[in-house]
Write a protein that holds these residues in place. Structure first.
Motif, short mmCIF file in Angstrom:
data_model
loop_
_atom_site.label_atom_id
_atom_site.label_comp_id
_atom_site.label_asym_id
_atom_site.label_seq_id
_atom_site.Cartn_x
_atom_site.Cartn_y
_atom_site.Cartn_z
N ASP A 157 -7.37 -0.82 -4.38
CA ASP A 157 -8.04 -0.46 -5.62
C ASP A 157 -7.56 0.90 -6.13
OD1 ASP A 157 -10.61 -1.41 -7.29
OD2 ASP A 157 -10.65 0.77 -7.11
N LEU A 158 -7.41 1.85 -5.22
CA LEU A 158 -6.91 3.17 -5.61
C LEU A 158 -5.51 3.10 -6.19
CD1 LEU A 158 -8.15 5.34 -2.60
CD2 LEU A 158 -9.06 5.35 -4.92
N LEU A 159 -4.73 2.11 -5.74
CA LEU A 159 -3.35 1.95 -6.20
C LEU A 159 -3.25 1.11 -7.47
CD1 LEU A 159 -1.63 1.43 -2.75
CD2 LEU A 159 -1.14 3.28 -4.36
N SER A 203 -6.24 14.26 -0.24
CA SER A 203 -5.36 15.38 -0.54
C SER A 203 -4.01 14.87 -1.03
CB SER A 203 -5.16 16.24 0.70
OG SER A 203 -4.45 15.49 1.69
N GLU A 204 -3.18 15.81 -1.52
CA GLU A 204 -1.86 15.42 -2.01
C GLU A 204 -1.03 14.80 -0.90
OE1 GLU A 204 2.07 17.43 -4.16
OE2 GLU A 204 0.24 18.59 -3.87
N MET A 253 0.29 7.15 0.43
CA MET A 253 -0.11 5.92 -0.24
C MET A 253 1.00 5.37 -1.14
SD MET A 253 -3.65 5.16 -2.34
CE MET A 253 -4.62 6.03 -1.14
N GLY A 254 1.88 6.23 -1.60
CA GLY A 254 2.91 5.82 -2.54
C GLY A 254 3.71 4.59 -2.13
N PRO A 255 4.29 4.54 -0.91
CA PRO A 255 5.08 3.37 -0.52
C PRO A 255 4.27 2.08 -0.46
CG PRO A 255 5.54 5.24 0.92
CD PRO A 255 4.36 5.62 0.09
N GLY A 295 6.31 11.87 10.12
CA GLY A 295 5.54 12.52 9.06
C GLY A 295 4.70 11.52 8.29
N PHE A 296 5.29 10.36 8.02
CA PHE A 296 4.54 9.32 7.31
C PHE A 296 3.37 8.83 8.15
CE2 PHE A 296 3.68 4.79 6.87
CZ PHE A 296 3.23 4.75 5.56
N LEU A 297 3.60 8.56 9.43
CA LEU A 297 2.55 8.03 10.29
C LEU A 297 1.37 9.00 10.40
CD1 LEU A 297 4.74 6.40 13.07
CD2 LEU A 297 3.27 5.21 11.43
N ALA A 298 1.67 10.30 10.46
CA ALA A 298 0.60 11.29 10.53
C ALA A 298 -0.24 11.28 9.25
CB ALA A 298 1.19 12.68 10.75
#
Length: 325
Positions: free
Chosen positions: A33-35, A54-55, A61-63, A126-129
């Motif tokens: 829903d956020l996407l 947060s940013e 979430m982008g990918p 970094g993504f997983l975190a």
């Protein structure tokens, strides 16, 4: 958005049908829903969740929505059963190895990674975190609602069980969600969802969701379909009314919906569509639609008498009434 596709379940639904309470599926629905994939989440709830991300979490979430709809590689899906499983799921994701993530991205996208996911492949740790932090934040929004919905979730297990033992699973599936339809043995998935080729299903798992009134998530693997849909009775809870435990339970209404339950009860003797519309205080079109769904489920038959169309319960409809009386 791509066509969601059709799952062939067969008209007799001769397969195992399970119910699993997986809170992570409501988390994924809310993320969708956020996407921009509408799930019927109240505007205020969505706005509060947006502010809490947060940013860094938004970047994670982008990918997820880069293909035009929410598409989650299997290893990133929080599939643990029960509310207590979410902590373990976020820890599992944050501790995942880069090789495990890369292998599943290969399986999901067939080696042709979208550009957004190529960035993930360049920095998997970094993504997983960030992604595990996103799951934790969204679950923080879902958890209170999930706990309040416990009576509804327990009732859903009962509702599906009744449909299984009475042979009326087709009627339940036809009333599953405003974004999912079922007719002639085929389950039609929403248009704004990842495409699924027409495939025969051998096992079905239903996953009630508490994210929004138009929620839908699903996954199909090796003939096993997992379908997430809004738990029955969610709308008052989302509106702040809470879930109600008091009062007698109308099992027929639980299964078919209140309007269709009334129609089936009125079908103990021939009754015209016009009279039904008057009794129910709704339009002729509404009555026709719900009667058609009950007819497709084999619970009603319609016949024309002069200028009138009348409905009457079938033997299957009578058997359902006897089982639930």
């Amino acid at each position: 958005m791509e066509d969601g596709g059709t799952l062939h379940l067969g008209e007799n639904l001769d397969m195992p049908v399970l119910v699993q309470l997986i809170p992570g599926m409501s988390v994924l629905s809310l993320m969708g829903d956020l996407l921009g994939v509408p799930q019927g989440v109240p505007v205020g709830r969505r706005a509060l969740l947006r502010k809490s991300c947060s940013e860094r979490l938004w970047n994670a979430m982008g990918p997820l929505g880069s293909t035009g709809s929410l598409r989650i590689p299997q290893v990133l899906s929080p599939d643990g059963i029960g509310a207590n499983a979410m902590r373990g799921e976020t820890e599992r994701i944050s501790d995942m190895t880069s090789d495990s993530l890369s292998a599943d991205l290969e399986r999901t996208f067939g080696g042709e990674l979208p550009s957004a996911w190529r960035k993930v492949a360049d920095d998997p740790s970094g993504f997983l975190a960030a992604y595990s932090g996103l799951i934790r934040t969204v679950w923080g929004s879902v958890a209170p609602l999930w706990n309040q919905a416990e009576p509804l979730l327990e009732r859903e297990i009962q509702r599906v069980g009744v449909a299984s033992v009475t042979g009326t699973m087709d009627a339940l599936l036809a009333n599953l969600s405003p974004r999912i339809s079922f007719a002639d043995g085929n389950l039609r998935l929403p248009d704004n969802a990842p495409r699924v080729e027409s495939v025969a299903i051998r096992k079905l798992t239903l996953m009630p969701l508490v994210s929004g009134t138009r929620a839908c998530v699903y996954r199909v693997d090796d003939g096993h379909a997992r379908i997430g849909y809004p738990v029955t009775g969610l709308a008052p809870l989302l509106a702040g009314g809470g879930s109600r435990r008091e009062g007698p339970t109308d099992t027929l209404a639980m299964m078919l919906g209140e309007l269709r339950a009334v129609i089936l009860r009125k079908g103990n003797q021939p009754v015209s569509m016009g009279k039904l519309a008057d009794l129910l205080q709704c339009t002729a079109g509404t009555v026709t639609y719900h009667c058609r769904q009950l007819e497709r489920a084999g619970l009603l038959c319609r016949e024309r008498k002069g200028r009138e169309v009348r409905i009457l319960r079938t033997l299957k409809g009578e058997a359902l009434m006897d089982a639930l009386s």
